[in-house]
Every structure is written in C-alpha cells, then in structure tokens.
Scaffold this motif. Structure first.
Motif, PDB file in Angstrom:
ATOM      1  N   LEU A  64      38.004  35.669  34.036  1.00 22.98           N
ATOM      2  CA  LEU A  64      38.832  35.621  35.003  1.00 22.98           C
ATOM      3  C   LEU A  64      39.200  36.994  35.686  1.00 22.98           C
ATOM      4  O   LEU A  64      39.244  37.061  36.965  1.00 22.98           O
ATOM      5  CB  LEU A  64      40.531  35.389  34.444  1.00 22.98           C
ATOM      6  N   MET A  65      38.868  38.094  34.810  1.00 26.01           N
ATOM      7  CA  MET A  65      39.022  39.619  35.785  1.00 26.01           C
ATOM      8  C   MET A  65      37.690  39.530  36.749  1.00 26.01           C
ATOM      9  O   MET A  65      37.911  40.240  37.846  1.00 26.01           O
ATOM     10  CB  MET A  65      38.848  40.645  34.341  1.00 26.01           C
ATOM     11  N   THR A  66      36.659  38.880  36.334  1.00 28.44           N
ATOM     12  CA  THR A  66      35.358  39.024  37.193  1.00 28.44           C
ATOM     13  C   THR A  66      35.704  38.121  38.356  1.00 28.44           C
ATOM     14  O   THR A  66      35.302  38.225  39.453  1.00 28.44           O
ATOM     15  CB  THR A  66      34.168  38.385  36.208  1.00 28.44           C
ATOM     16  N   GLY A  81      44.186  40.018  39.242  1.00 27.27           N
ATOM     17  CA  GLY A  81      43.057  40.939  38.561  1.00 27.27           C
ATOM     18  C   GLY A  81      43.974  41.882  37.905  1.00 27.27           C
ATOM     19  O   GLY A  81      43.590  42.353  36.802  1.00 27.27           O
ATOM     20  N   MET A  82      45.027  42.638  38.240  1.00 31.88           N
ATOM     21  CA  MET A  82      45.777  43.531  37.661  1.00 31.88           C
ATOM     22  C   MET A  82      46.344  42.997  36.242  1.00 31.88           C
ATOM     23  O   MET A  82      46.325  43.489  35.120  1.00 31.88           O
ATOM     24  CB  MET A  82      46.664  44.086  38.433  1.00 31.88           C
ATOM     25  N   GLU A 111      38.868  51.012  36.174  1.00 27.14           N
ATOM     26  CA  GLU A 111      38.262  50.548  37.259  1.00 27.14           C
ATOM     27  C   GLU A 111      38.393  49.287  37.748  1.00 27.14           C
ATOM     28  O   GLU A 111      38.801  49.127  38.864  1.00 27.14           O
ATOM     29  CB  GLU A 111      36.685  50.716  36.932  1.00 27.14           C
ATOM     30  N   PRO A 112      38.566  48.091  36.967  1.00 27.43           N
ATOM     31  CA  PRO A 112      38.986  46.477  37.582  1.00 27.43           C
ATOM     32  C   PRO A 112      40.450  46.890  38.048  1.00 27.43           C
ATOM     33  O   PRO A 112      41.239  46.104  38.878  1.00 27.43           O
ATOM     34  CB  PRO A 112      38.861  45.703  36.453  1.00 27.43           C
ATOM     35  N   LEU A 113      41.422  47.653  37.168  1.00 21.51           N
ATOM     36  CA  LEU A 113      42.572  47.855  37.419  1.00 21.51           C
ATOM     37  C   LEU A 113      43.004  48.332  38.693  1.00 21.51           C
ATOM     38  O   LEU A 113      43.772  48.003  39.585  1.00 21.51           O
ATOM     39  CB  LEU A 113      43.463  48.744  36.407  1.00 21.51           C
ATOM     40  N   GLY A 114      42.223  49.401  39.170  1.00 24.37           N
ATOM     41  CA  GLY A 114      42.127  49.981  40.216  1.00 24.37           C
ATOM     42  C   GLY A 114      41.693  49.137  41.465  1.00 24.37           C
ATOM     43  O   GLY A 114      42.614  49.088  42.627  1.00 24.37           O
ATOM     44  N   GLU A 115      40.811  48.385  41.291  1.00 22.63           N
ATOM     45  CA  GLU A 115      40.177  47.282  42.251  1.00 22.63           C
ATOM     46  C   GLU A 115      41.443  46.360  42.481  1.00 22.63           C
ATOM     47  O   GLU A 115      41.469  45.918  43.767  1.00 22.63           O
ATOM     48  CB  GLU A 115      39.013  46.856  41.732  1.00 22.63           C
TER      49      GLU A 115
END
Length: 372
Positions: A98-100, A51-52, A34-38
């Motif tokens: 950092l992802m957030t 983010g990726m 989900e975060p990778l797709g965002e």
C-alpha cells in the motif's frame, strides 16, 4: 527509600536497559522518513494522507514484531508460532504494498524491514528465499516504473537481512546453551534428590527395622522378664535418638558426619572406583558418643583406599569399641603415617579417649580406631 535505592545495581541496570532498548531499535525506522516525507509533500491529496497513515501503521507493526521477538528470546523461544509469524509478515507485506501504491518508489523503503522480519520469524531456508524474492520484486518494480537504479535498495535489503541472520544464529546458539544449562541444572537437582533419598534410606532403613523388632520383643517380655524389658526399652530409646540425630544432620546438609551416612557414601564411592566393598549393614551397636568419631574413621580410611592403595577390596569392621578400614592394596607408605587426615583423626580420637592404630598387612593396610 526509593525503588532504585532498594534494587541492587545489576537489577537497576537491566531495568534501565529494558526501558531504552525499544528506543535504540526505533532509530532504525529512520529510513521510513522518506515515504513519510513523500506523503507529507502530497498531504493535499488522498494518496499522500493514506501514504503517511500506512507508513506509520507499518512502523507500528514492525516495532510490535521486534518487541515480540525480544520477549520470546527472554523466554528462550527461538521463533514465534507459524500463524503468528505469517500474520506479522503478511501485515508488513500488505502495508508495504500500500505504501508503494500511495507514494510510489519511496514505499519500497519498506522492503529491508520486511526482509529483516522474514529472517526473524521464519526458518533460515524460508527466510533466504523470502529475501531473494524481495530483491527480485524490487528490481522488477524499478525497471517497470523507471524509478532509477535499484542497487542501493537491493544492497540495503541484503545487508540488513544478512546482519540480522548472523545475529539470529548467535541468539539461537545462546538459547540452546541456556536451555542445556537449565536441563543440566534440573538433572543435577534430580540426581541430588535421588542421592539424598538413597542415603536417607540407608541411614534409616535398618535402624527402624531394629527399633520395630526390639519394640515387639519388649512387648512380649513385659510380663515374663521385666529386667530384660527395661534393658530393651533403654536400648530402644538410644537407637531412636541416634536415628533422629542422623536424620537431622542429613537434612541440615551433612554439616556433621553421621556413621550411617558415611557408610552409605563409602559404598557409592568404592563402587565408583571399582573397588569391591564389604561394609556392615548397620551401626546400631556403636555407642552414641563414638558414632561421629567412627564416621570420621570410615571417611579417612575409605578416602585413603580410593586415592592411594590400588586395592581391589575394602572392608569396614565395626564393634562397640572399634572401627577398622582395611584393604588388600599396596600397604602403608611411610609418608602416610603423618598425613594431615590421620593427624586430625588422631586429635579427634584422643578427645574421645581412643587411639589410632595403623598396620601394614602385607599385602594391604589397616586403619583402626580403638577405645580401650
């Protein structure tokens, strides 16, 4: 021949399992898609690329922690050292934060993994507080940024953490059990080593002393009485051969009985049964061809005393032509006269030209093997 053909099936199955285990663990990284797709959707922006990158780095750190925990478990280590634990969890927290920052609320998908990591490396009390702190942070961030309902994420954090906590408790118990088994095995080896050393001392101690005394006597008598010297030397040779045979049999694992060895074991067995023992300190006067037969006599007699007699005292008497085991117990039951142990002893005695004599001493019982 291939390596798989040489390895036995259990080893091959463990090798295959070790090879595919990381793959099964990696399946749970599915929720980081989900975060990778965002990030991929925003790949034209720096935040999307970062983010990726941070998501992939988070997955790598988490998998390295899992592999470290698996390796520690195979070495019976329950938890990594505290600095290592703090390094792993700290890295995951920084990467999750950092992802957030880069992909928004989607980055909070990292919190279940952080909760699992805390359970894996921290004491249970600290891990519980860490998981509760993650839940509070998730609820606060969802409320602050209006990212919707945090119920699903909170449930995921708690469910994953509780599941891994139960798994960890089972593994900890298994590690404690394996450690206890290893310690018991080490103690058993040490006890066996001590017992063997004690028996070897009993077998050799007196024989070597007698050999030394006879050698000194033969040296003094050499010029005074040559005939006596030859007799002492012949006896000295017999004693040394018997001692060497006893040691060889002991080292071979007591596959053959030795008279000194049976006397040593009888002393220990009677003491364990709280029966007073009166045993000869040596068996040097017994001829070589009768030593094994008399060893069987001592074994059979002492075994019967311990099992059936109810005696308080057991005595073993040895002469050059006889061996006797007597006690002060209840005497000889009629069934005892035809037991398999006595039947086997009679066969061995007959093969050596000896006879077995049993007597009721009232009170007590005597088992004697005599060669006329």
């Amino acid at each position: 021949m291939s390596q798989d053909d040489r390895d036995p099936p259990p080893i091959r199955s463990r090798i295959r399992m070790a090879a595919v285990a990381p793959f099964f663990s990696g399946i749970w990284l599915f929720f980081l898609l989900e975060p990778l797709g965002e990030g991929w959707r925003n790949r034209d922006e720096l935040s999307g690329v970062l983010g990726m990158v941070t998501t992939v780095a988070f997955a790598v750190v988490y998998m390295s922690l899992w592999l470290r925990a698996r390796s520690d478990r195979s070495r019976l280590v329950a938890q990594p050292p505290r600095p290592v634990a703090l390094l792993y969890v700290g890295s995951l927290v920084v990467l999750g934060a950092l992802m957030t920052v880069f992909v928004g609320g989607h980055g909070l998908a990292s919190t279940p993994y952080i909760g699992v990591a805390c359970v894996m490396v921290f004491p249970l009390g600290v891990a519980t507080l860490s998981v509760l702190a993650l839940v509070v942070v998730d609820v606060a961030l969802f409320s602050l940024h209006d990212w919707g309902s945090p119920v699903g994420l909170v449930f995921g954090v708690l469910a994953a953490s509780v599941a891994v906590m139960g798994l960890r408790m089972v593994m900890s118990r298994n590690i404690e059990l394996l450690s206890a088994q290893q310690e018991n095995a080490s103690l058993a080896v040490e006890n066996e080593r001590t017992r063997f050393a004690r028996d070897l001392h009993d077998i050799l101690g007196h024989s070597l002393t007698v050999i030394t005394v006879k050698a000194e006597l033969a040296q003094r008598m050499l010029d005074v009485d040559p005939e006596r010297t030859r007799a002492e030397l012949a006896d000295l040779e017999r004693l040394s051969r018997d001692a060497l045979a006893d040691v060889r049999r002991a080292v071979e694992g007591y596959r053959e009985l030795t008279l000194p060895g049976e006397l040593a074991r009888a002393r220990g067995a009677l003491a364990a049964a709280e029966i007073e023992s009166r045993l000869p300190t040596a068996a040097d006067e017994v001829p070589t061809d009768l030593r094994e037969l008399f060893a069987w006599t001592v074994r059979e007699g002492v075994t019967n005393v311990i099992r059936h007699s109810g005696a308080t005292t057991c005595e073993v008497r040895l002469t050059p032509r006889s061996a006797e085991v007597r006690d002060d117990g209840a005497g000889c039951p009629a069934a005892g006269l035809s037991g398999s142990g006595l039947a086997g002893l009679r066969e061995r005695a007959a093969a050596s030209g000896a006879t077995v004599v049993v007597r009721d001493l009232s009170p007590g019982y005597s088992l004697q093997v005599v060669r006329a």
